[in-house]
Motif scaffolding. Sequence first.
Motif, PDB file in Angstrom:
ATOM      1  N   LYS A 128     -18.335  17.947 -13.725  1.00 45.34           N
ATOM      2  CA  LYS A 128     -18.958  19.158 -13.450  1.00 45.34           C
ATOM      3  C   LYS A 128     -18.002  19.980 -12.753  1.00 45.34           C
ATOM      4  CE  LYS A 128     -23.610  17.645 -13.565  1.00 45.34           C
ATOM      5  NZ  LYS A 128     -24.919  17.628 -12.792  1.00 45.34           N
ATOM      6  N   LEU A 129     -17.230  19.530 -11.739  1.00 48.50           N
ATOM      7  CA  LEU A 129     -16.350  20.235 -10.937  1.00 48.50           C
ATOM      8  C   LEU A 129     -15.272  20.582 -11.484  1.00 48.50           C
ATOM      9  CD1 LEU A 129     -16.751  18.403  -7.347  1.00 48.50           C
ATOM     10  CD2 LEU A 129     -17.834  20.668  -7.982  1.00 48.50           C
ATOM     11  N   ALA A 130     -14.684  19.672 -12.371  1.00 45.33           N
ATOM     12  CA  ALA A 130     -13.339  19.996 -13.043  1.00 45.33           C
ATOM     13  C   ALA A 130     -13.702  20.833 -14.183  1.00 45.33           C
ATOM     14  CB  ALA A 130     -12.689  18.773 -13.731  1.00 45.33           C
ATOM     15  N   THR A 181      -9.526  21.938  -9.403  1.00 44.53           N
ATOM     16  CA  THR A 181      -8.078  20.933  -9.358  1.00 44.53           C
ATOM     17  C   THR A 181      -8.355  19.688  -8.745  1.00 44.53           C
ATOM     18  OG1 THR A 181      -6.616  22.896 -10.071  1.00 44.53           O
ATOM     19  CG2 THR A 181      -5.716  20.862  -9.564  1.00 44.53           C
ATOM     20  N   LEU A 182      -8.538  18.517  -9.385  1.00 46.93           N
ATOM     21  CA  LEU A 182      -8.714  17.327  -8.587  1.00 46.93           C
ATOM     22  C   LEU A 182      -7.403  16.672  -8.580  1.00 46.93           C
ATOM     23  CD1 LEU A 182     -12.191  16.131 -10.442  1.00 46.93           C
ATOM     24  CD2 LEU A 182     -11.746  17.592  -8.018  1.00 46.93           C
ATOM     25  N   VAL A 183      -7.010  16.107  -7.451  1.00 46.81           N
ATOM     26  CA  VAL A 183      -5.697  15.695  -7.330  1.00 46.81           C
ATOM     27  C   VAL A 183      -5.750  13.973  -6.776  1.00 46.81           C
ATOM     28  CG1 VAL A 183      -3.218  15.973  -6.265  1.00 46.81           C
ATOM     29  CG2 VAL A 183      -4.984  18.123  -6.615  1.00 46.81           C
ATOM     30  N   PRO A 184      -5.426  13.139  -7.341  1.00 42.21           N
ATOM     31  CA  PRO A 184      -5.663  11.604  -7.215  1.00 42.21           C
ATOM     32  C   PRO A 184      -4.445  11.493  -6.004  1.00 42.21           C
ATOM     33  CG  PRO A 184      -5.300  11.804  -9.690  1.00 42.21           C
ATOM     34  CD  PRO A 184      -4.981  13.129  -9.069  1.00 42.21           C
ATOM     35  N   VAL A 185      -4.970  10.922  -4.917  1.00 42.65           N
ATOM     36  CA  VAL A 185      -3.783  10.640  -3.818  1.00 42.65           C
ATOM     37  C   VAL A 185      -4.033   9.312  -3.338  1.00 42.65           C
ATOM     38  CG1 VAL A 185      -3.634  12.903  -2.951  1.00 42.65           C
ATOM     39  CG2 VAL A 185      -5.715  11.590  -2.116  1.00 42.65           C
ATOM     40  N   GLU A 186      -3.003   8.581  -2.705  1.00 46.91           N
ATOM     41  CA  GLU A 186      -3.109   7.115  -2.429  1.00 46.91           C
ATOM     42  C   GLU A 186      -3.632   6.864  -1.093  1.00 46.91           C
ATOM     43  OE1 GLU A 186      -2.553   4.476  -4.424  1.00 46.91           O
ATOM     44  OE2 GLU A 186      -2.184   5.995  -5.986  1.00 46.91           O
ATOM     45  N   ASP A 211     -13.309  24.040   9.351  1.00 50.24           N
ATOM     46  CA  ASP A 211     -14.582  23.910   9.115  1.00 50.24           C
ATOM     47  C   ASP A 211     -15.407  25.009   7.991  1.00 50.24           C
ATOM     48  OD1 ASP A 211     -13.817  22.534  11.756  1.00 50.24           O
ATOM     49  OD2 ASP A 211     -15.981  22.045  11.883  1.00 50.24           O
ATOM     50  N   ARG A 212     -14.949  26.009   8.508  1.00 52.48           N
ATOM     51  CA  ARG A 212     -15.568  27.359   7.856  1.00 52.48           C
ATOM     52  C   ARG A 212     -14.997  27.270   6.125  1.00 52.48           C
ATOM     53  NH1 ARG A 212     -18.752  31.720   9.836  1.00 52.48           N
ATOM     54  NH2 ARG A 212     -17.473  33.095   9.021  1.00 52.48           N
ATOM     55  N   ARG A 213     -13.718  26.915   6.036  1.00 53.85           N
ATOM     56  CA  ARG A 213     -13.336  26.809   4.831  1.00 53.85           C
ATOM     57  C   ARG A 213     -14.068  25.474   3.887  1.00 53.85           C
ATOM     58  NH1 ARG A 213     -11.145  28.952   0.289  1.00 53.85           N
ATOM     59  NH2 ARG A 213      -9.743  27.850  -0.779  1.00 53.85           N
ATOM     60  N   LEU A 214     -14.270  24.548   4.834  1.00 50.42           N
ATOM     61  CA  LEU A 214     -14.908  23.359   4.040  1.00 50.42           C
ATOM     62  C   LEU A 214     -16.457  23.883   3.883  1.00 50.42           C
ATOM     63  CD1 LEU A 214     -13.862  20.492   3.644  1.00 50.42           C
ATOM     64  CD2 LEU A 214     -15.516  20.061   5.865  1.00 50.42           C
ATOM     65  N   LEU A 215     -17.100  24.631   4.533  1.00 49.32           N
ATOM     66  CA  LEU A 215     -18.530  24.978   4.258  1.00 49.32           C
ATOM     67  C   LEU A 215     -18.329  26.018   3.139  1.00 49.32           C
ATOM     68  CD1 LEU A 215     -19.842  25.827   7.890  1.00 49.32           C
ATOM     69  CD2 LEU A 215     -20.778  24.059   6.111  1.00 49.32           C
ATOM     70  N   ALA A 216     -17.355  26.773   3.071  1.00 48.49           N
ATOM     71  CA  ALA A 216     -17.197  27.955   1.742  1.00 48.49           C
ATOM     72  C   ALA A 216     -17.055  26.959   0.553  1.00 48.49           C
ATOM     73  CB  ALA A 216     -16.133  28.837   2.149  1.00 48.49           C
ATOM     74  N   ILE A 217     -16.229  25.937   0.518  1.00 44.17           N
ATOM     75  CA  ILE A 217     -16.113  25.150  -0.841  1.00 44.17           C
ATOM     76  C   ILE A 217     -17.492  24.423  -0.890  1.00 44.17           C
ATOM     77  CG2 ILE A 217     -14.808  22.960  -1.639  1.00 44.17           C
ATOM     78  CD1 ILE A 217     -12.696  23.685   0.494  1.00 44.17           C
ATOM     79  N   GLY A 218     -18.102  23.905   0.026  1.00 43.74           N
ATOM     80  CA  GLY A 218     -19.430  23.482  -0.017  1.00 43.74           C
ATOM     81  C   GLY A 218     -20.358  24.409  -0.710  1.00 43.74           C
ATOM     82  N   LEU A 219     -20.370  25.471  -0.542  1.00 42.97           N
ATOM     83  CA  LEU A 219     -21.245  26.604  -1.194  1.00 42.97           C
ATOM     84  C   LEU A 219     -20.905  26.677  -2.718  1.00 42.97           C
ATOM     85  CD1 LEU A 219     -21.126  29.629   1.577  1.00 42.97           C
ATOM     86  CD2 LEU A 219     -23.197  28.173   0.949  1.00 42.97           C
ATOM     87  N   ALA A 220     -19.578  26.736  -2.853  1.00 34.91           N
ATOM     88  CA  ALA A 220     -19.364  26.801  -4.265  1.00 34.91           C
ATOM     89  C   ALA A 220     -19.658  25.416  -5.037  1.00 34.91           C
ATOM     90  CB  ALA A 220     -17.847  26.876  -4.453  1.00 34.91           C
ATOM     91  N   PHE A 221     -19.424  24.364  -4.363  1.00 34.00           N
ATOM     92  CA  PHE A 221     -20.095  22.916  -5.111  1.00 34.00           C
ATOM     93  C   PHE A 221     -21.431  22.909  -5.372  1.00 34.00           C
ATOM     94  CE2 PHE A 221     -15.791  20.163  -4.021  1.00 34.00           C
ATOM     95  CZ  PHE A 221     -15.021  20.942  -4.561  1.00 34.00           C
ATOM     96  N   GLU A 222     -22.069  23.543  -4.408  1.00 32.77           N
ATOM     97  CA  GLU A 222     -23.529  23.168  -4.271  1.00 32.77           C
ATOM     98  C   GLU A 222     -24.131  24.394  -5.815  1.00 32.77           C
ATOM     99  OE1 GLU A 222     -26.594  23.306  -0.911  1.00 32.77           O
ATOM    100  OE2 GLU A 222     -25.847  25.335  -1.325  1.00 32.77           O
ATOM    101  N   GLU A 223     -23.410  25.269  -5.674  1.00 35.27           N
ATOM    102  CA  GLU A 223     -23.678  26.194  -6.924  1.00 35.27           C
ATOM    103  C   GLU A 223     -23.580  25.373  -8.096  1.00 35.27           C
ATOM    104  OE1 GLU A 223     -21.977  30.313  -8.522  1.00 35.27           O
ATOM    105  OE2 GLU A 223     -23.090  30.356  -6.746  1.00 35.27           O
ATOM    106  N   ILE A 224     -22.455  24.653  -8.223  1.00 31.04           N
ATOM    107  CA  ILE A 224     -22.112  23.845  -9.465  1.00 31.04           C
ATOM    108  C   ILE A 224     -23.075  22.758  -9.861  1.00 31.04           C
ATOM    109  CG2 ILE A 224     -20.238  22.576 -10.602  1.00 31.04           C
ATOM    110  CD1 ILE A 224     -18.145  24.348  -9.130  1.00 31.04           C
TER     111      ILE A 224
END
Length: 484
Positions: A283-285, A290-295, A462-475
């Motif tokens: 859903k997010l994609a 943009t989802l980036v695999p990291v090791e 933290d503020r950026r993380l919460l802002a991202i969380g708001l967007a993800f919650e809508e999705i």
Amino acid sequence: MTWTVDQQLELTSTQAVEAIRAGRLKAADYVATLIARAEALANLNAFTALDVEGALAAAQRIDALGLNERARLPLAGLPVVVKDNINTRVLPTSAGTPALEGFVAARHAPSVQRLVDAGAIVLGKANMHELAFGITSTNLAPHAGPVRNPWDPERIPGGSSGGTAAAIAARIVPSGLGTDTGGSTRIPAALCGIVGLRPSVGDGGTQRRYHDPHAVVPISHTRDTVGPMGRTVADVALLDGVITGLGPLAQAAVTNLRVGLPAPFWAGLEAATEDVARAALAKLAAAGVTLVPVEMSDIFALNDRVSMAIALHEPIDDLQGWLAANQTPVQSVADVAARIASPDVRAAYDAILADTRGRDYQTAMTVWRPRLQQLYAQTFAANGLDALLFPTTRLAAVPIDDLNGSSSVSIDGSAPIDELEAYLRNTDPASNAGIPGLALPAGLTEAGLPVGLELDGPTGSDRRLLAIGLAFEEILGALPAPNI
């Protein structure tokens, strides 16, 4: 407007405050509805204390204010629950342990005071894993007992902030405060289908987001922090904005987001949990993230060199400092430990008092913790990431073990592993690195149990993380109420 009970119970924190500030909902009516809900759901054991008279009186004071006066209060009439290891006036702060039963602090913790000053009402204190040293909230102290998950009362709610999470998920309160040392806001948020924030701690000084010195019954000054919990990311952002004084927050634009998927955190998951988490990724994609695999292949080995060395050494001085600063009747850590009721917590304090990891502490702090922090910083920078994303826990809630307070679990028939280790694996590294983490619902398994996703960000984001969380919650959407 006449509000039905069901309409009041479904209000989020932001919705409740808006209605009370506008005069469309009486704070006293709302508080009375939630008190009745708490009493009707006493079997969940979410509370150690309920302040019926005090909460109603506070609500009446809010209702007596003029419209303009209420409008100036960011949390006007909002009932909240406070974890039982966070200092509060009037209500006891026992940390769920017999030695501290009945102790009442002289003043609110600063984080609590800021909420109250903004118009919030402390409805009660939340049950928890004894002394916050566990992830089940199966508290065996006689006055506490195990907290039960509203989605299935035979299962754990997670911990150690299990009472806060259970009360919020059960619609007893819309939001509240927990604490987080290794995952104690995020794990119960995931298992109860709500949202929990672990704020930045960083170097413990200027990088620490919340400052509550000697106001929380401690485990570790390096790792401990108060954290807001709520039904929605917006609710958590509301409380965080009040505690920090930073105010409202705008949602992030998903099309500009680069989010890392750290491979070790996605390995060894329960199939039902992974299915829900992968569906959320799709859903997010599709929405443009943009989802980036990291090791991060060394992450758990580094974390193992840090975690227990700190958690089993710092409580000696930290808890002694809290006892002295708060002038409790209990004189020493040994006095607290002598009366511990839960076998798993007693075993931990036997190791603490023997200082079994003291020899490892300095190396953990001067060598391994900086390397862990460097790995996170390099991962964010080298990949241009806004955050990391992964399942908060490896598995959904398991049945309560009333006898031992902690036990082994098997993931899809694999060899049994320690329950604490199983649930802490994905949340603990961020705690030791001092970075912020936000847990939010991803969906429900076919068995109807919540699954959480965690967003971790660089220190201070933290503020950026919460802002991202708001967007993800809508999705991803919020979860429905559990059928209690």
